[in-house]
Design a protein around this motif. Structure first.
Motif, PDB file in Angstrom:
ATOM      1  N   ILE A 159       0.268   8.389  -6.290  1.00 56.59           N
ATOM      2  CA  ILE A 159      -0.074   9.522  -5.503  1.00 56.59           C
ATOM      3  C   ILE A 159       0.817  10.657  -5.599  1.00 56.59           C
ATOM      4  O   ILE A 159       1.073  11.749  -5.937  1.00 56.59           O
ATOM      5  N   LEU A 171       0.843  -1.213   0.022  1.00 60.69           N
ATOM      6  CA  LEU A 171       0.065  -0.139   0.029  1.00 60.69           C
ATOM      7  C   LEU A 171       0.830   1.391   0.052  1.00 60.69           C
ATOM      8  O   LEU A 171       0.557   2.080  -0.778  1.00 60.69           O
ATOM      9  N   TRP A 200      -6.321   1.425  -2.563  1.00 57.70           N
ATOM     10  CA  TRP A 200      -6.931   1.698  -0.901  1.00 57.70           C
ATOM     11  C   TRP A 200      -8.045   0.980  -0.528  1.00 57.70           C
ATOM     12  O   TRP A 200      -8.354   0.605   0.637  1.00 57.70           O
ATOM     13  N   SER A 203      -5.343   4.464  -7.562  1.00 54.85           N
ATOM     14  CA  SER A 203      -4.975   4.577  -6.174  1.00 54.85           C
ATOM     15  C   SER A 203      -6.245   4.366  -5.347  1.00 54.85           C
ATOM     16  O   SER A 203      -6.306   3.943  -4.117  1.00 54.85           O
ATOM     17  N   ASP A 208      -1.433   8.096 -11.070  1.00 51.21           N
ATOM     18  CA  ASP A 208      -2.531   8.209 -11.066  1.00 51.21           C
ATOM     19  C   ASP A 208      -2.906   8.801 -12.334  1.00 51.21           C
ATOM     20  O   ASP A 208      -3.824   8.363 -13.212  1.00 51.21           O
ATOM     21  N   SER A 228       0.996   3.786  -3.024  1.00 50.70           N
ATOM     22  CA  SER A 228       0.427   5.179  -3.008  1.00 50.70           C
ATOM     23  C   SER A 228       1.683   6.101  -3.449  1.00 50.70           C
ATOM     24  O   SER A 228       1.431   7.149  -3.806  1.00 50.70           O
TER      25      SER A 228
END
Length: 251
Positions: A33, A25, A214, A210, A38, A29
């Protein structure tokens, strides 16, 4: 002594089921991010569709995957609920032995989707189709960026529809409790459903990747937490129930 501790195998207590997902994760990310992965992926999909979200209202993505997938997940929840009730009412059956794992599965699906929905209500992340870069009206703000006071939060994070698939990661924990040899297939089924639902929404411009990552992580930790808490609360009885379902003997 119980011959097989299948209800809580060492693997479910190991670092791979907690630490590894957290590391994945964090890495995803950072790439999606932090490094703007993304938008790179969304821009690529947007270009493939001709500079507009051509799949936004397509029968495959909006009709079959979005509406049909949501209905299918709801029917699956209803089926699990009915099996659970039958298990609690039956006196002698394998369903009775599986009633607690079924209850944990149903609880994990409901709680995972509920948590996702709650977070969405308070998140400020916009959907790709809302952004000026992709034909919308809003400027882009990343997940952790400060938004202007007058800019209303659209609540697009995490992915709600993908949770209808990833919430079934609890099937893995259910299989661990009642039929461990099914665990990998149960995991593949849940991951496959989440991926299909998530990709369908990305093709429509409804979510960034993303958001799905999540969602999968949240659903996994909800399922794992409920499983471990439930089995711990049941104690040896929970392990014996799993053996009764699978037909294994205890001594």
């Amino acid at each position: 002594m119980v011959a097989d501790q299948a209800a809580v195998p060492p693997a479910l207590n190991g670092w791979t089921h907690v630490v590894l997902p957290l590391l994945m994760l964090a890495y995803a990310s950072a790439v999606l991010i932090g490094a703007d992965g993304d938008r790179h992926l969304a821009s690529w999909l947007y270009g493939l569709e001709g500079g507009h979200w051509a799949m936004k209202q397509a029968w495959l993505t909006e009709g079959l995957i979005h509406r049909g997938g949501r209905a299918l997940s709801g029917l699956a929840s209803l089926a699990v609920g009915l099996l659970m009730l039958r298990g609690f009412c039956a006196r002698h059956s394998r369903l009775r032995a599986a009633r607690w794992p079924l209850l944990r599965l149903l609880a994990s699906v409901a709680l995972a989707t509920g948590v996702i929905s709650l977070i969405k209500q308070h998140s400020g992340m916009d959907c790709p189709w809302d952004l000026s870069q992709y034909g919308g009206l809003r400027p882009y703000y990343s997940l952790f960026a400060s938004r202007p006071a007058g800019l209303r939060a659209s609540g697009c994070f995490p992915a709600g529809h993908a949770s209808a698939g990833y919430a079934w990661l609890g099937l893995y924990c259910f299989a661990v409790s009642v039929r461990p040899r099914w665990a990998s297939r149960a995991l593949a089924l849940a991951l496959g459903a989440g991926l299909v639902f998530g990709i369908g929404q990305q093709l429509r411009g409804a979510h960034f990747l993303s958001h799905d990552v999540w969602t999968a992580a949240i659903c996994w930790f909800v399922a794992l937490g409920i499983h471990l808490l439930g089995v711990a609360a049941r104690g040896p009885a929970g392990r014996v129930a799993g053996l009764a379902w699978s037909g294994r003997r205890t001594r």
